[in-house]
Design a protein around this motif. Structure first.
Motif, PDB file in Angstrom:
ATOM      1  N   TYR A   1       0.871  -1.171   0.000  1.00 21.51           N
ATOM      2  CA  TYR A   1       0.000   0.000   0.000  1.00 21.51           C
ATOM      3  C   TYR A   1       0.912   1.226   0.000  1.00 21.51           C
ATOM      4  CZ  TYR A   1      -3.626   3.313   1.163  1.00 21.51           C
ATOM      5  OH  TYR A   1      -4.491   4.382   1.105  1.00 21.51           O
ATOM      6  N   VAL A   2       0.697   2.144  -0.933  1.00 25.32           N
ATOM      7  CA  VAL A   2       1.593   3.298  -1.062  1.00 25.32           C
ATOM      8  C   VAL A   2       0.873   4.565  -0.594  1.00 25.32           C
ATOM      9  CG1 VAL A   2       3.238   4.462  -2.554  1.00 25.32           C
ATOM     10  CG2 VAL A   2       2.513   2.137  -3.104  1.00 25.32           C
ATOM     11  N   TYR A   3       1.567   5.340   0.253  1.00 25.70           N
ATOM     12  CA  TYR A   3       0.960   6.519   0.871  1.00 25.70           C
ATOM     13  C   TYR A   3       1.346   7.818   0.169  1.00 25.70           C
ATOM     14  CZ  TYR A   3       0.327   3.136   4.557  1.00 25.70           C
ATOM     15  OH  TYR A   3      -0.031   2.018   5.250  1.00 25.70           O
ATOM     16  N   ALA A   4       2.621   7.916  -0.147  1.00 27.10           N
ATOM     17  CA  ALA A   4       3.101   9.226  -0.592  1.00 27.10           C
ATOM     18  C   ALA A   4       4.454   9.106  -1.272  1.00 27.10           C
ATOM     19  CB  ALA A   4       3.213  10.170   0.614  1.00 27.10           C
ATOM     20  N   ILE A   5       4.745  10.141  -2.039  1.00 29.82           N
ATOM     21  CA  ILE A   5       6.078  10.358  -2.601  1.00 29.82           C
ATOM     22  C   ILE A   5       6.653  11.539  -1.828  1.00 29.82           C
ATOM     23  CG2 ILE A   5       7.360  10.935  -4.694  1.00 29.82           C
ATOM     24  CD1 ILE A   5       5.740   8.377  -5.023  1.00 29.82           C
ATOM     25  N   THR A   6       7.920  11.428  -1.441  1.00 32.42           N
ATOM     26  CA  THR A   6       8.485  12.503  -0.626  1.00 32.42           C
ATOM     27  C   THR A   6       9.977  12.646  -0.875  1.00 32.42           C
ATOM     28  OG1 THR A   6       8.839  13.263   1.653  1.00 32.42           O
ATOM     29  CG2 THR A   6       8.787  10.890   1.305  1.00 32.42           C
TER      30      THR A   6
ATOM     31  N   GLU B   1       8.027   7.072  12.865  1.00 33.90           N
ATOM     32  CA  GLU B   1       6.863   7.139  12.000  1.00 33.90           C
ATOM     33  C   GLU B   1       5.696   6.352  12.603  1.00 33.90           C
ATOM     34  OE1 GLU B   1       9.633   5.619  11.385  1.00 33.90           O
ATOM     35  OE2 GLU B   1       9.277   3.594  10.646  1.00 33.90           O
ATOM     36  N   PRO B   2       4.474   6.782  12.315  1.00 38.66           N
ATOM     37  CA  PRO B   2       3.302   6.025  12.767  1.00 38.66           C
ATOM     38  C   PRO B   2       3.170   4.758  11.926  1.00 38.66           C
ATOM     39  CG  PRO B   2       2.616   7.803  11.318  1.00 38.66           C
ATOM     40  CD  PRO B   2       4.107   7.939  11.490  1.00 38.66           C
ATOM     41  N   SER B   3       2.296   3.855  12.341  1.00 36.12           N
ATOM     42  CA  SER B   3       2.023   2.697  11.489  1.00 36.12           C
ATOM     43  C   SER B   3       1.006   3.121  10.423  1.00 36.12           C
ATOM     44  CB  SER B   3       1.496   1.532  12.318  1.00 36.12           C
ATOM     45  OG  SER B   3       0.344   1.923  13.017  1.00 36.12           O
ATOM     46  N   GLY B   4       0.903   2.294   9.398  1.00 36.87           N
ATOM     47  CA  GLY B   4       0.024   2.636   8.288  1.00 36.87           C
ATOM     48  C   GLY B   4      -1.322   1.953   8.386  1.00 36.87           C
ATOM     49  N   VAL B   5      -1.911   1.640   7.242  1.00 33.06           N
ATOM     50  CA  VAL B   5      -3.215   0.973   7.249  1.00 33.06           C
ATOM     51  C   VAL B   5      -3.051  -0.428   7.821  1.00 33.06           C
ATOM     52  CG1 VAL B   5      -4.138   2.312   5.313  1.00 33.06           C
ATOM     53  CG2 VAL B   5      -2.920   0.183   4.850  1.00 33.06           C
ATOM     54  N   HIS B   6      -4.039  -0.900   8.530  1.00 38.08           N
ATOM     55  CA  HIS B   6      -4.005  -2.218   9.179  1.00 38.08           C
ATOM     56  C   HIS B   6      -2.740  -2.400  10.014  1.00 38.08           C
ATOM     57  CE1 HIS B   6      -7.510  -3.178   6.858  1.00 38.08           C
ATOM     58  NE2 HIS B   6      -6.888  -3.105   5.711  1.00 38.08           N
ATOM     59  N   ASP B   7      -2.279  -1.309  10.636  1.00 33.56           N
ATOM     60  CA  ASP B   7      -1.084  -1.325  11.495  1.00 33.56           C
ATOM     61  C   ASP B   7       0.184  -1.761  10.770  1.00 33.56           C
ATOM     62  OD1 ASP B   7      -2.414  -0.405  13.774  1.00 33.56           O
ATOM     63  OD2 ASP B   7      -3.137  -2.426  14.225  1.00 33.56           O
ATOM     64  N   GLY B   8       0.191  -1.671   9.461  1.00 34.49           N
ATOM     65  CA  GLY B   8       1.392  -2.065   8.709  1.00 34.49           C
ATOM     66  C   GLY B   8       2.547  -1.120   8.978  1.00 34.49           C
ATOM     67  N   PRO B   9       3.748  -1.676   9.308  1.00 37.76           N
ATOM     68  CA  PRO B   9       4.903  -0.804   9.525  1.00 37.76           C
ATOM     69  C   PRO B   9       5.341  -0.139   8.214  1.00 37.76           C
ATOM     70  CG  PRO B   9       5.504  -3.124   9.828  1.00 37.76           C
ATOM     71  CD  PRO B   9       4.040  -3.096   9.525  1.00 37.76           C
TER      72      PRO B   9
ATOM     73  N   SER C   1       3.920  -3.188   3.620  1.00 39.26           N
ATOM     74  CA  SER C   1       3.758  -4.470   2.928  1.00 39.26           C
ATOM     75  C   SER C   1       2.663  -5.289   3.598  1.00 39.26           C
ATOM     76  CB  SER C   1       5.067  -5.272   2.975  1.00 39.26           C
ATOM     77  OG  SER C   1       6.074  -4.572   2.297  1.00 39.26           O
ATOM     78  N   HIS C   2       1.875  -5.979   2.786  1.00 38.87           N
ATOM     79  CA  HIS C   2       0.762  -6.758   3.325  1.00 38.87           C
ATOM     80  C   HIS C   2       0.633  -8.061   2.549  1.00 38.87           C
ATOM     81  CE1 HIS C   2      -0.752  -3.177   5.529  1.00 38.87           C
ATOM     82  NE2 HIS C   2      -0.178  -2.550   4.522  1.00 38.87           N
ATOM     83  N   ASP C   3       0.343  -9.147   3.267  1.00 40.36           N
ATOM     84  CA  ASP C   3       0.111 -10.429   2.599  1.00 40.36           C
ATOM     85  C   ASP C   3      -1.177 -10.369   1.789  1.00 40.36           C
ATOM     86  OD1 ASP C   3       2.393 -11.515   3.598  1.00 40.36           O
ATOM     87  OD2 ASP C   3       1.421 -12.316   5.409  1.00 40.36           O
ATOM     88  N   GLN C   4      -2.184  -9.834   2.422  1.00 41.67           N
ATOM     89  CA  GLN C   4      -3.413  -9.570   1.676  1.00 41.67           C
ATOM     90  C   GLN C   4      -3.941  -8.218   2.127  1.00 41.67           C
ATOM     91  OE1 GLN C   4      -6.099 -12.709   2.616  1.00 41.67           O
ATOM     92  NE2 GLN C   4      -6.396 -12.013   4.713  1.00 41.67           N
ATOM     93  N   LEU C   5      -4.686  -7.598   1.263  1.00 44.25           N
ATOM     94  CA  LEU C   5      -4.993  -6.195   1.520  1.00 44.25           C
ATOM     95  C   LEU C   5      -6.366  -5.835   0.990  1.00 44.25           C
ATOM     96  CD1 LEU C   5      -3.807  -3.613   2.630  1.00 44.25           C
ATOM     97  CD2 LEU C   5      -2.705  -3.209   0.447  1.00 44.25           C
ATOM     98  N   GLU C   6      -7.200  -5.377   1.898  1.00 44.41           N
ATOM     99  CA  GLU C   6      -8.456  -4.777   1.480  1.00 44.41           C
ATOM    100  C   GLU C   6      -8.523  -3.389   2.089  1.00 44.41           C
ATOM    101  OE1 GLU C   6     -12.006  -6.979   2.112  1.00 44.41           O
ATOM    102  OE2 GLU C   6     -11.145  -8.814   1.269  1.00 44.41           O
ATOM    103  N   VAL C   7      -8.893  -2.434   1.292  1.00 46.12           N
ATOM    104  CA  VAL C   7      -8.968  -1.070   1.815  1.00 46.12           C
ATOM    105  C   VAL C   7     -10.326  -0.442   1.505  1.00 46.12           C
ATOM    106  CG1 VAL C   7      -6.563  -0.435   2.035  1.00 46.12           C
ATOM    107  CG2 VAL C   7      -7.593  -0.372  -0.215  1.00 46.12           C
ATOM    108  N   PRO C   8     -11.341  -0.879   2.224  1.00 47.68           N
ATOM    109  CA  PRO C   8     -12.618  -0.182   2.112  1.00 47.68           C
ATOM    110  C   PRO C   8     -12.436   1.251   2.609  1.00 47.68           C
ATOM    111  CG  PRO C   8     -12.632  -1.618   4.018  1.00 47.68           C
ATOM    112  CD  PRO C   8     -11.352  -1.902   3.280  1.00 47.68           C
TER     113      PRO C   8
END
Lengths: 215, 85
Positions: free
Chosen positions: A3-8, A16-24, A39-46
């Motif tokens: 899951y990608v958040y940003a370009i910087t 840094e905080p954790s990301g979606v689903h507590d992903g580091p 990184s996620h093994d499986q990923l759903e982002v409602p």
């Protein structure tokens, strides 16, 4: 998948905080520009508010350390190599966009339109014509109300009024040092226009100022 | 606000039948922040080209629901009326 958040251009991560689903969070860098992902093994982002805030929390954190281009919510790539390929291909565009938003945050202002109670319901066509004319006048009025904010911003983006809504919404790209004066101006506008409801939220990542002209 | 003599049943055919009290200010602020968040994250931001999946589910539903919410908040402020569902 990632899951990608940003370009910087802030290459290293700190506290840094954790990301979606507590992903580091992790970052991959290419010629001075980094993509930040988890990184996620499986990923759903409602579009759950918790996930949306997790995305924004990451963007917000990165903005404390450098210029940031937030990605649209829900951007998923197959692996870090795919992200590296994006950085390689679009690096020049990202560098240009980063230079435009550097040092700035986005503020969101809404003006509640003052449409009147449809007390007298005339015939359908007449009523619709009246409502359209009224809506145009309201938007013009909102424009005049917002005019004093624009000189405080480096760029302005107007969102089209959505059908069924009653607010005009405008985004402002504002240097960090100008956030307080900007908020004070919004408060002054509210005081001068007690009949309108004016809201201001932020600071947000510069979501409305990263399309490079043309989306 | 003047007290009402009792519960009044709204006329079912009127789209402006449902009268609501404006929500407390803190709640309203939170709702506005959420819709500003949605506007930005779902409609703004960099869109990557190429080999990607936009894995967002049920966006429209949530979005429309929240827009209706903000509309009704604004309407409630003005006239104590929500928009039709």
């Amino acid at each position: 998948m990632i899951y990608v958040y940003a370009i910087t251009d802030a290459i290293e991560l700190h506290d840094e905080p954790s990301g979606v689903h507590d992903g580091p969070l992790q970052a991959i860098e290419h010629e001075g520009i980094a993509g930040v992902f988890s990184s996620h093994d499986q990923l759903e982002v409602p579009s759950d508010p918790e996930l949306l805030w997790a995305h924004e929390r990451v963007v917000d954190h990165l903005m404390e350390h450098g210029a940031v281009l937030p990605l649209r919510f829900g951007t998923v790539l197959s692996d870090p190599e795919a992200l590296r390929a994006v950085l390689d291909k679009d690096g020049a565009r990202f560098a240009l966009l980063l230079s435009r938003v550097r040092g700035c945050v986005e503020l969101a202002v809404r003006v509640g339109l003052t449409s009147s109670e449809p007390g007298v319901v005339a015939g359908g066509a007449d009523y619709m014509r009246e409502r359209l004319a009224e809506r145009e006048q309201e938007e013009d009025a909102a424009d005049r109300v917002l005019a004093p904010l624009r000189p405080l911003a480096r760029a302005t983006a107007r969102r089209p009024v959505q059908a069924g809504t009653t607010t005009v919404s405008e985004s402002y790209l504002v240097p960090r040092a100008t956030v307080e004066p900007f908020a004070a101006e919004v408060r002054a506008l509210q005081a001068q226009n007690p009949g309108l409801s004016i809201s201001c939220t932020g600071p947000w990542g510069p979501y409305s100022f990263v399309d490079g002209g043309g989306r | 606000m003047s007290p009402r003599p009792g519960r009044i049943s709204p006329a079912p055919e009127s789209p402006h039948a449902h009268r609501v009290s404006p929500p407390p200010s803190a709640v309203r602020q939170k709702d506005i922040a959420l819709i500003d968040l949605l506007d930005r994250l779902l409609d703004g931001g960099v869109v990557l080209a190429g080999d990607i999946t936009l894995a967002v589910a049920d966006v429209d539903l949530v979005y429309v629901g929240l827009r209706a919410l903000v509309s009704s908040v604004a309407a409630a402020e003005r006239q104590g009326v929500t928009l039709p569902q």
